[in-house]
Design a protein around this motif. Structure first.
Motif, PDB file in Angstrom:
ATOM      1  N   GLU A  69       0.762  -1.309  -0.169  1.00 27.28           N
ATOM      2  CA  GLU A  69      -0.042   0.111   0.059  1.00 27.28           C
ATOM      3  C   GLU A  69       0.875   1.370  -0.057  1.00 27.28           C
ATOM      4  OE1 GLU A  69      -2.891   0.063   2.977  1.00 27.28           O
ATOM      5  OE2 GLU A  69      -3.783  -1.660   2.474  1.00 27.28           O
ATOM      6  N   SER A  72       2.667   1.801  -3.115  1.00 29.41           N
ATOM      7  CA  SER A  72       1.672   2.176  -4.373  1.00 29.41           C
ATOM      8  C   SER A  72       1.203   3.473  -3.966  1.00 29.41           C
ATOM      9  CB  SER A  72       0.503   1.550  -4.162  1.00 29.41           C
ATOM     10  OG  SER A  72      -0.525   1.787  -5.191  1.00 29.41           O
ATOM     11  N   CYS A  91       2.808   1.829  -9.234  1.00 29.44           N
ATOM     12  CA  CYS A  91       1.420   2.271  -8.532  1.00 29.44           C
ATOM     13  C   CYS A  91       0.255   1.122  -8.834  1.00 29.44           C
ATOM     14  CB  CYS A  91       0.785   3.580  -9.020  1.00 29.44           C
ATOM     15  SG  CYS A  91      -0.746   3.977  -8.283  1.00 29.44           S
ATOM     16  N   SER A  92       0.053   0.870 -10.137  1.00 31.65           N
ATOM     17  CA  SER A  92      -1.041  -0.157 -10.425  1.00 31.65           C
ATOM     18  C   SER A  92      -0.653  -1.637 -10.335  1.00 31.65           C
ATOM     19  CB  SER A  92      -1.385   0.319 -12.029  1.00 31.65           C
ATOM     20  OG  SER A  92      -0.241   0.030 -12.755  1.00 31.65           O
ATOM     21  N   ILE A  95      -1.754  -3.517  -6.847  1.00 32.69           N
ATOM     22  CA  ILE A  95      -3.125  -3.604  -6.617  1.00 32.69           C
ATOM     23  C   ILE A  95      -3.240  -5.007  -6.647  1.00 32.69           C
ATOM     24  CG2 ILE A  95      -5.365  -3.415  -7.431  1.00 32.69           C
ATOM     25  CD1 ILE A  95      -4.401  -0.769  -8.562  1.00 32.69           C
ATOM     26  N   ILE A 107     -10.138  -2.847  -1.038  1.00 32.26           N
ATOM     27  CA  ILE A 107     -11.012  -2.046  -1.448  1.00 32.26           C
ATOM     28  C   ILE A 107     -10.976  -0.779  -0.454  1.00 32.26           C
ATOM     29  CG2 ILE A 107     -13.452  -1.676  -1.842  1.00 32.26           C
ATOM     30  CD1 ILE A 107     -13.632  -4.438  -2.708  1.00 32.26           C
ATOM     31  N   ILE A 110      -8.481   1.802  -1.532  1.00 32.52           N
ATOM     32  CA  ILE A 110      -8.602   2.168  -2.764  1.00 32.52           C
ATOM     33  C   ILE A 110      -9.687   3.170  -2.683  1.00 32.52           C
ATOM     34  CG2 ILE A 110      -9.632   1.537  -5.148  1.00 32.52           C
ATOM     35  CD1 ILE A 110      -7.948  -1.083  -4.696  1.00 32.52           C
ATOM     36  N   SER A 114      -9.179   7.280  -3.911  1.00 28.07           N
ATOM     37  CA  SER A 114     -10.136   7.642  -5.077  1.00 28.07           C
ATOM     38  C   SER A 114     -10.464   9.042  -5.533  1.00 28.07           C
ATOM     39  CB  SER A 114     -11.484   6.876  -5.381  1.00 28.07           C
ATOM     40  OG  SER A 114     -10.937   5.388  -5.451  1.00 28.07           O
TER      41      SER A 114
END
Length: 250
Positions: A69, A72, A91-92, A95, A107, A110, A114
């Motif tokens: 985490e 990212s 970063c991606s 996940i 989630i 995220i 967001s």
């Protein structure tokens, strides 16, 4: 254990390595957000925070998840434009492994990040690096699903979904909505006091992008965790590095 044998210490190696990675990334994030002066203090604060110490020596998913985490998050902040291909990719990429480690609990961070992505980093969705990183990161997760279905059938997947539903509804692990309002201060004492002071000072500066990461992001995580009926002392470890950065400011 397949690599080094079935020794007890071996099962703790992932958490120990992830703990050092988390300290390093937190130090880098501290330099990025509040400057290089005394940034090393942030790592000292984090390494003397009870919730971090407790999870650093446990053979659980929490510390590896936290390292992913933080990596990212750091990469996201560094991806200031479309030319930041490497950081967008990292970063991606994180996940998928995070999803593999902790399933749908990923989630929560995220959702919390967001709005920041929408306001300050929405260009990442228009880059190939983001989608390539996401695809590569998710590949082991889908392989795991395939092998589970092949070996154990559809029940292996439905049981995972049922577990999430169980944790999200009333059960023996249910706690009041305000649980984290006392649990987080206890698990991060005394640094939480300095963190609040640092947050207030930071808020007055009106540095909107930094304020989101250091103030609003952890608040949203705590809010989402509070809405989730199952509450445990180790869930808030996700904001321990942020508390350490704010405590350094304080």
């Amino acid at each position: 254990q397949k690599l080094f044998g079935p020794a007890i210490f071996v099962s703790h190696i992932p958490s120990i390595l992830a703990a050092f990675i988390t300290l390093y990334i937190t130090n880098k994030l501290s330099k990025l957000l509040i400057g290089e002066k005394l940034s090393w203090v942030t790592s000292i604060i984090l390494s003397t925070t009870y919730i971090w110490i407790n999870n650093a020596h446990l053979s659980t998913q929490e510390m590896p998840l936290l390292s992913l985490e933080m990596l990212s998050l750091y990469s996201l902040i560094k991806s200031t434009n479309k030319n930041s291909t490497f950081y967008i990719f990292i970063c991606s990429l994180c996940i998928g492994p995070a999803l593999l480690l902790k399933s749908f609990m990923i989630i929560i961070p995220i959702l919390a990040i967001s709005p920041y992505v929408y306001l300050y980093r929405n260009h990442i969705f228009r880059t190939k690096a983001f989608w390539i990183g996401l695809s590569i990161g998710l590949f082991p997760f889908f392989i795991w699903i395939y092998l589970c279905l092949k070996e154990y059938g559809i029940e292996s997947i439905t049981n995972q979904i049922n577990k999430i539903n169980y944790l999200a509804t009333g059960n023996q692990y249910e706690q009041p909505f305000y649980y984290y309002l006392w649990n987080i201060p206890v698990n991060t004492f005394p640094w939480i006091i300095f963190s609040i002071i640092g947050s207030i000072d930071l808020y007055k500066r009106k540095l909107h992008e930094i304020n989101y990461i250091l103030i609003l992001y952890p608040i949203l995580i705590v809010l989402f965790l509070s809405i989730f009926r199952t509450k445990t002392p180790y869930y808030p470890i996700q904001i321990a590095p942020i508390i350490a950065i704010n405590a350094n400011l304080g």
